[in-house]
Design a protein around this motif. Structure first.
Motif, short mmCIF file in Angstrom:
data_model
loop_
_atom_site.label_atom_id
_atom_site.label_comp_id
_atom_site.label_asym_id
_atom_site.label_seq_id
_atom_site.Cartn_x
_atom_site.Cartn_y
_atom_site.Cartn_z
N THR A 162 68.57 36.03 44.78
CA THR A 162 68.15 35.84 46.17
C THR A 162 67.08 34.75 46.24
O THR A 162 66.35 34.51 45.27
CB THR A 162 67.59 37.13 46.79
OG1 THR A 162 66.32 37.43 46.17
CG2 THR A 162 68.54 38.30 46.59
N GLN A 163 66.95 34.13 47.40
CA GLN A 163 65.90 33.13 47.59
C GLN A 163 64.53 33.79 47.58
O GLN A 163 63.54 33.20 47.14
CB GLN A 163 66.12 32.37 48.91
CG GLN A 163 65.14 31.24 49.13
CD GLN A 163 65.20 30.18 48.04
OE1 GLN A 163 66.29 29.79 47.63
NE2 GLN A 163 64.05 29.70 47.57
N ASP A 164 64.47 35.02 48.05
CA ASP A 164 63.20 35.74 48.06
C ASP A 164 62.64 35.88 46.64
O ASP A 164 61.44 35.74 46.41
CB ASP A 164 63.39 37.12 48.69
CG ASP A 164 62.08 37.87 48.86
OD1 ASP A 164 61.16 37.32 49.50
OD2 ASP A 164 61.97 39.00 48.35
N GLU A 165 63.52 36.13 45.66
CA GLU A 165 63.08 36.24 44.27
C GLU A 165 62.54 34.90 43.76
O GLU A 165 61.53 34.85 43.04
CB GLU A 165 64.23 36.72 43.39
CG GLU A 165 64.63 38.16 43.63
CD GLU A 165 65.90 38.55 42.89
OE1 GLU A 165 66.07 39.75 42.63
OE2 GLU A 165 66.72 37.65 42.57
N ALA A 166 63.20 33.82 44.13
CA ALA A 166 62.72 32.49 43.75
C ALA A 166 61.36 32.21 44.39
O ALA A 166 60.45 31.68 43.74
CB ALA A 166 63.73 31.42 44.16
#
Length: 257
Positions: A162-166
């Motif tokens: 996910t982008q949130d993890e990045a």
């Protein structure tokens, strides 16, 4: 002009739309992972966001009975081709690679891809500037394809589900930069969590990889649904609904012809 093309498509949909039975529920696939401000789930279980409101408006204008259906991002196209959902409206860019597998409506938004990094870092959105850096990218996205093509030879590409993890690893200093959609990242850097970082610039456009904007994905040959969605998109662009929804989330239009 794209809007005129969409309006013409709307006339055709008056006939083709008869093939989308009014009693049928059209399952609109969105990514199950949060992607604010486009789509995220409230504590109540309701999905909210710009794209959620656009889905509702398009379906209402097209007189379709739609049900938002969350699907894991990395399985969203197989879910469409496997008939678990009927369409995808999940910030899915129209690319030549994807057009080999599915069809698309006309675009309903189009924004650039950008590089984001910590404010103090002297980084630009170029292969030369990012050489030797660690770049976080969401898996199975146009950004992963772009980063591999343009940055992978000289930078380390670290892939996240996910982008949130990045974004979390960017804040924690485990990566040097991330590439993602400009609107999503503007939302991120405007939060307390993202206050450490800033948009360093847009990457050079490569339409073959980054696509021609975001459209609704449908199965090959599902012309009736595609044209019904085109009619809905044309209607909300023409009557100001698209602009009104956009104004609640963004300071500028995210639709360009």
């Amino acid at each position: 002009m794209m809007l005129n093309k969409l309006m013409a498509a709307g006339l055709a949909a008056a006939v083709l739309g008869a093939g989308v039975a009014s009693a049928d529920v059209v399952k609109i696939g969105i990514a199950a992972e949060p992607y604010p401000p486009f789509a995220s789930m409230e504590a109540s279980g309701n999905w909210v966001g710009w794209e959620v409101e656009i889905i509702d408006a398009v379906c209402a204008a097209a007189k379709l009975d739609c049900a938002i259906t969350p699907v894991s991002w990395d399985g969203i196209i197989p879910s469409l081709t496997g008939h678990q959902i009927d369409a995808i409206m999940a910030s899915l860019s129209i690319t030549e690679e994807r057009l080999q597998t599915i069809d698309f409506s006309e675009p309903y938004y189009n924004t650039p891809a950008v590089i984001v990094a910590e404010k103090s870092m002297d980084i630009a959105a170029t292969p030369e500037s990012l050489a030797g850096k660690i770049i976080g990218i969401q898996a199975s996205t146009i950004h992963q394809a772009y980063a591999n093509a343009y940055f992978g030879a000289a930078a380390e590409i670290r892939v996240y589900q996910t982008q949130d993890e990045a974004n979390q690893d960017l804040v924690a200093g485990r990566i040097d930069a991330t590439q993602a959609d400009s609107i999503a990242m503007a939302d991120f850097v405007g939060t307390d969590a993202g206050a450490c970082c800033e948009i360093k610039g847009a990457v050079a456009n490569d339409e073959a990889i980054l696509g021609k904007g975001v459209g609704a994905g449908v199965r090959k040959g599902d012309d009736a649904l595609r044209e019904a969605l085109n009619a809905g998109i044309a209607t909300i662009l023409a009557d100001g609904t698209h602009a009104a929804i956009t104004a609640r989330y963004f300071t500028a239009s995210i639709y360009s012809e």
